[in-house]
Design a protein around this motif. Structure first.
Motif, PDB file in Angstrom:
ATOM      1  N   ILE A  91       0.825  -1.113   0.028  1.00 44.13           N
ATOM      2  CA  ILE A  91      -0.157  -0.099   0.038  1.00 44.13           C
ATOM      3  C   ILE A  91       0.715   1.161   0.041  1.00 44.13           C
ATOM      4  O   ILE A  91       1.927   1.481   0.847  1.00 44.13           O
ATOM      5  CB  ILE A  91      -1.021  -0.008   1.279  1.00 44.13           C
ATOM      6  N   ALA A  92       0.806   2.119  -0.970  1.00 40.58           N
ATOM      7  CA  ALA A  92       1.380   3.484  -1.008  1.00 40.58           C
ATOM      8  C   ALA A  92       0.463   4.302  -0.380  1.00 40.58           C
ATOM      9  O   ALA A  92      -0.763   4.322  -0.272  1.00 40.58           O
ATOM     10  CB  ALA A  92       1.625   3.920  -2.407  1.00 40.58           C
ATOM     11  N   PHE A  93       1.098   5.327   0.637  1.00 37.67           N
ATOM     12  CA  PHE A  93       0.127   6.455   1.138  1.00 37.67           C
ATOM     13  C   PHE A  93       1.208   7.668   1.463  1.00 37.67           C
ATOM     14  O   PHE A  93       2.289   7.403   1.169  1.00 37.67           O
ATOM     15  CB  PHE A  93      -0.293   5.848   2.585  1.00 37.67           C
ATOM     16  N   ILE A  94       0.575   8.679   1.856  1.00 36.84           N
ATOM     17  CA  ILE A  94       1.175   9.992   1.847  1.00 36.84           C
ATOM     18  C   ILE A  94       1.269  10.337   3.489  1.00 36.84           C
ATOM     19  O   ILE A  94       0.233   9.821   4.252  1.00 36.84           O
ATOM     20  CB  ILE A  94       0.323  11.204   1.442  1.00 36.84           C
ATOM     21  N   VAL A 128      -1.668   9.553  -4.367  1.00 36.04           N
ATOM     22  CA  VAL A 128      -0.760   8.751  -5.115  1.00 36.04           C
ATOM     23  C   VAL A 128      -1.691   7.732  -5.735  1.00 36.04           C
ATOM     24  O   VAL A 128      -2.861   7.419  -5.369  1.00 36.04           O
ATOM     25  CB  VAL A 128       0.094   7.946  -4.119  1.00 36.04           C
ATOM     26  N   ALA A 129      -1.044   7.079  -6.904  1.00 37.60           N
ATOM     27  CA  ALA A 129      -1.626   5.774  -7.612  1.00 37.60           C
ATOM     28  C   ALA A 129      -0.851   5.100  -8.081  1.00 37.60           C
ATOM     29  O   ALA A 129       0.374   5.613  -8.499  1.00 37.60           O
ATOM     30  CB  ALA A 129      -2.703   6.575  -8.757  1.00 37.60           C
ATOM     31  N   TRP A 130      -0.966   3.655  -8.165  1.00 43.09           N
ATOM     32  CA  TRP A 130       0.116   2.732  -8.933  1.00 43.09           C
ATOM     33  C   TRP A 130      -0.269   2.780 -10.299  1.00 43.09           C
ATOM     34  O   TRP A 130      -1.499   2.556 -10.791  1.00 43.09           O
ATOM     35  CB  TRP A 130      -0.357   1.452  -8.088  1.00 43.09           C
ATOM     36  N   ALA A 131       0.762   2.422 -11.022  1.00 44.61           N
ATOM     37  CA  ALA A 131       0.601   1.924 -12.276  1.00 44.61           C
ATOM     38  C   ALA A 131       0.247   0.560 -12.425  1.00 44.61           C
ATOM     39  O   ALA A 131       0.347  -0.587 -11.405  1.00 44.61           O
ATOM     40  CB  ALA A 131       1.919   1.879 -13.169  1.00 44.61           C
ATOM     41  N   PRO A 132      -0.593   0.022 -13.427  1.00 45.99           N
ATOM     42  CA  PRO A 132      -1.080  -1.382 -13.609  1.00 45.99           C
ATOM     43  C   PRO A 132      -0.006  -2.538 -13.206  1.00 45.99           C
ATOM     44  O   PRO A 132      -0.169  -3.510 -12.786  1.00 45.99           O
ATOM     45  CB  PRO A 132      -1.789  -1.543 -14.945  1.00 45.99           C
ATOM     46  N   ASP A 133       1.239  -2.198 -13.715  1.00 49.20           N
ATOM     47  CA  ASP A 133       2.555  -3.179 -13.317  1.00 49.20           C
ATOM     48  C   ASP A 133       2.958  -3.085 -12.194  1.00 49.20           C
ATOM     49  O   ASP A 133       3.928  -3.889 -11.851  1.00 49.20           O
ATOM     50  CB  ASP A 133       3.558  -3.040 -14.818  1.00 49.20           C
ATOM     51  N   GLY A 134       2.524  -2.135 -11.467  1.00 50.29           N
ATOM     52  CA  GLY A 134       3.252  -1.983 -10.039  1.00 50.29           C
ATOM     53  C   GLY A 134       4.728  -1.658  -9.974  1.00 50.29           C
ATOM     54  O   GLY A 134       5.301  -1.573  -8.700  1.00 50.29           O
ATOM     55  N   ALA A 139       2.466  10.527  -8.473  1.00 50.87           N
ATOM     56  CA  ALA A 139       2.213  11.472  -7.254  1.00 50.87           C
ATOM     57  C   ALA A 139       1.667  12.605  -7.770  1.00 50.87           C
ATOM     58  O   ALA A 139       2.208  13.280  -8.578  1.00 50.87           O
ATOM     59  CB  ALA A 139       3.420  11.395  -6.212  1.00 50.87           C
ATOM     60  N   CYS A 140       0.600  13.291  -7.090  1.00 48.98           N
ATOM     61  CA  CYS A 140      -0.121  14.506  -7.575  1.00 48.98           C
ATOM     62  C   CYS A 140       0.515  15.760  -6.698  1.00 48.98           C
ATOM     63  O   CYS A 140       0.212  15.453  -5.535  1.00 48.98           O
ATOM     64  CB  CYS A 140      -1.481  14.315  -7.714  1.00 48.98           C
ATOM     65  N   PHE A 141       0.954  16.604  -7.135  1.00 47.85           N
ATOM     66  CA  PHE A 141       1.475  18.174  -6.585  1.00 47.85           C
ATOM     67  C   PHE A 141       0.772  19.136  -7.255  1.00 47.85           C
ATOM     68  O   PHE A 141       1.222  19.736  -8.160  1.00 47.85           O
ATOM     69  CB  PHE A 141       3.020  18.262  -6.859  1.00 47.85           C
TER      70      PHE A 141
END
Length: 176
Positions: A91-94, A128-134, A139-141
């Motif tokens: 899990i990615a998070f900020i 944040v969002a993952w690409a389909p390949d992982g 990341a949005c700024f």
């Protein structure tokens, strides 16, 4: 399946399922709290949420349908905006340790290892969002989207002048 996960806009409440006919069913009737940023795992068996407690906001994973709720982050600063890796193992998070800095972290979804910091920014990271390949995290700024390679931990590309939040939420970022 036609089922929607919904969290009413209130300080404390329940996470509920809403079917196509508008029937509301709690995810777990014993589970109440101050929840934000829900996301279903890719296989639909777990739910990740940001939970606000007296110690701050942290990331928790709920085993569905009535399994345990487990904290996967600890420590100071707000942890928010969790996003599942496509394989459901991370899990990615900020994390926001203060007012002016934020960072992207990656944590195993079972909480079995320490979280790792991927990017530290002096500006606010919004999403944040993952690409389909992982292999890549976007990341949005504000109007910028930065692509980060999860293998090398380096920024691989910067995209500019986008409605970044809308692009990330629509999952239509082409990450090559």
């Amino acid at each position: 399946s036609g089922t929607l996960l919904y969290m009413p806009g209130q300080t404390r409440g329940q996470v509920v399922w809403v079917d196509r006919e508008g029937r509301i069913t709690p995810v777990d009737s014993t589970w109440t709290g101050a929840f934000k940023d829900p996301a279903l795992s890719p296989d639909g068996t777990r739910l990740v949420v940001a939970v606000t407690t007296a110690q701050g906001q942290q990331i928790w994973v709920k085993q569905l349908p009535r399994g345990p709720l487990t904290a996967i982050t600890r420590g100071s600063g707000s942890a928010e905006r969790p996003a599942w890796a496509p394989d459901g193992r991370q899990i990615a998070f900020i994390r926001r340790p203060g007012q002016s800095r934020s960072s992207i972290w990656i944590q195993r979804s079972d909480g079995s290892a320490s979280a790792e910091s991927l990017v530290v920014e002096s500006r606010s990271i919004d999403e944040v969002a993952w690409a389909p390949d992982g292999r890549t995290i976007a990341a949005c700024f504000g109007p910028r989207v930065v692509l980060v390679d999860t293998q090398t931990w380096r920024v691989s590309r910067t995209l500019a002048d986008l409605n970044a939040y809308a692009v990330l939420k629509s999952k239509r970022v082409v990450m090559t």
